[in-house]
Design a protein around this motif. Sequence first.
Motif, PDB file in Angstrom:
ATOM      1  N   GLU A 100       0.834  -1.200   0.000  1.00 56.34           N
ATOM      2  CA  GLU A 100       0.000   0.000   0.000  1.00 56.34           C
ATOM      3  C   GLU A 100       0.870   1.252   0.000  1.00 56.34           C
ATOM      4  OE1 GLU A 100      -2.143  -2.844   3.002  1.00 56.34           O
ATOM      5  OE2 GLU A 100      -0.094  -2.269   2.470  1.00 56.34           O
TER       6      GLU A 100
ATOM      7  N   CYS B  13      -2.696   0.150  -3.970  1.00 55.17           N
ATOM      8  CA  CYS B  13      -2.270  -1.174  -3.529  1.00 55.17           C
ATOM      9  C   CYS B  13      -1.696  -1.883  -4.753  1.00 55.17           C
ATOM     10  CB  CYS B  13      -3.439  -1.948  -2.948  1.00 55.17           C
ATOM     11  SG  CYS B  13      -3.069  -3.675  -2.571  1.00 55.17           S
TER      12      CYS B  13
ATOM     13  N   TRP C  72     -10.388  -3.259   0.854  1.00 57.44           N
ATOM     14  CA  TRP C  72      -9.689  -2.468   1.862  1.00 57.44           C
ATOM     15  C   TRP C  72     -10.375  -2.645   3.214  1.00 57.44           C
ATOM     16  CZ3 TRP C  72      -5.248   0.346   0.918  1.00 57.44           C
ATOM     17  CH2 TRP C  72      -4.910   0.555  -0.417  1.00 57.44           C
TER      18      TRP C  72
ATOM     19  N   CYS D   3      -4.815  -3.238   2.513  1.00 51.91           N
ATOM     20  CA  CYS D   3      -5.265  -3.819   1.262  1.00 51.91           C
ATOM     21  C   CYS D   3      -5.434  -5.324   1.460  1.00 51.91           C
ATOM     22  CB  CYS D   3      -4.232  -3.535   0.176  1.00 51.91           C
ATOM     23  SG  CYS D   3      -4.620  -4.174  -1.435  1.00 51.91           S
TER      24      CYS D   3
END
Length: 124
Positions: free
Chosen positions: A6, A22, A36, A96
């Motif tokens: 990320e 990401c 997320w 992520c």
Amino acid sequence: QVQLVESGGGLVQAGGSLRLSCAASEHTFDRYAMGWFRQAPGKEREFVVAISKNGGLRLSADSVRGRFTISRDNAKNTAYLQMNSLKPEDTAVYYCAAGSSAADLKMKSEVSYWGQGTHVTVSS
């Protein structure tokens, strides 16, 4: 093994915007739904948004609906989280996640791969 990295976190004033990215290590990125999560200090990690493998389905938590948008670029092996109208309660570490489907990604237990997290701080 898929590695997720990320970027894009930081400090922003309430009402402002940030975009998180990401990046995935695998060329098989399009085989995974992406999502997320976030974790605020002293709280459990919670679902934020998810997107299906081809981007046709997007899911979001009630707390961010209308303000946060997830997208993906399969050619770049990258997923994004656009965050608008940020509030102090959005302050958290954002993670992520990759999994088999967008619906499954609403549950932490169904996440196959996690990123290391990026900090987002929203000041009032």
